[in-house]
Design a protein around this motif. Structure first.
Motif, PDB file in Angstrom:
ATOM      1  N   GLY A  97       0.729  -1.225  -0.016  1.00 20.69           N
ATOM      2  CA  GLY A  97      -0.020   0.028   0.084  1.00 20.69           C
ATOM      3  C   GLY A  97       0.781   1.300   0.119  1.00 20.69           C
ATOM      4  O   GLY A  97       2.180   1.205   0.165  1.00 20.69           O
ATOM      5  N   SER A 115      -3.108   3.217   2.683  1.00 19.19           N
ATOM      6  CA  SER A 115      -4.206   2.849   1.869  1.00 19.19           C
ATOM      7  C   SER A 115      -3.781   1.303   1.054  1.00 19.19           C
ATOM      8  O   SER A 115      -2.684   1.703   0.461  1.00 19.19           O
ATOM      9  CB  SER A 115      -4.841   3.606   0.870  1.00 19.19           C
ATOM     10  N   PHE A 116      -4.090   0.423   1.409  1.00 17.31           N
ATOM     11  CA  PHE A 116      -3.895  -0.961   0.526  1.00 17.31           C
ATOM     12  C   PHE A 116      -5.135  -1.259  -0.469  1.00 17.31           C
ATOM     13  O   PHE A 116      -5.961  -2.077  -0.069  1.00 17.31           O
ATOM     14  CB  PHE A 116      -3.899  -2.122   1.745  1.00 17.31           C
TER      15      PHE A 116
END
Length: 144
Positions: A97, A115-116
């Motif tokens: 991410g 954020s992945f």
């Protein structure tokens, strides 16, 4: 660079809350480390990695999956050859991410947002523990 150098953050956490109300296969798990100075909240695909309250998980954020700590050079995790060992082999749940935000917190604490692919990680803790995360991309690795 050694594997330890590639590991930007490594700590054990106790899961204290699981919120599965929004999505079928994704839950937001929350918890704190054993000394309670770092807290996290993470969206997890619970079909792939089921969790329960009071589970202890080891959470690592690393800059590379190479066991020797060498950089990915944009290769990414999907390009690893068959039979080629990596840090991912040692963990049960792995994501790649982007760290998209840092915020100053209360006193010595900072907040890190990752954020992945839409699954989010939020960590708050002491500046000294989280400052190595001032990179663009990381791998999240977890195991129980």
């Amino acid at each position: 660079m050694a594997t330890a150098d590639a590991q930007l953050f490594d700590d054990a956490f106790t899961i204290t809350l699981i919120n599965a109300s929004k999505y079928d296969r994704v839950s937001r798990i929350s918890g704190h480390n054993l000394t309670s100075d770092v807290e996290f909240s993470l969206d997890v695909n619970t079909e792939l990695y089921p969790c329960a309250i009071n589970d202890t998980v080891n959470l690592v954020l690393a800059s590379t999956l190479a066991l020797d700590g060498s950089k990915d050079d944009g290769k990414g995790w999907r390009e690893a050859g068959r039979g080629e060992a990596s840090l991912a082999d040692l963990y049960d749940y792995v994501c790649h991410g982007k760290i998209y935000r840092f915020e100053e917190g209360d006193g010595e604490n900072i907040r890190v947002f990752v954020s992945f692919g839409g699954l989010l990680l939020y960590i708050v803790g002491p500046y000294k523990k989280l400052t190595p995360l001032r990179v663009e991309y990381v791998y999240l690795l977890m195991k129980k």
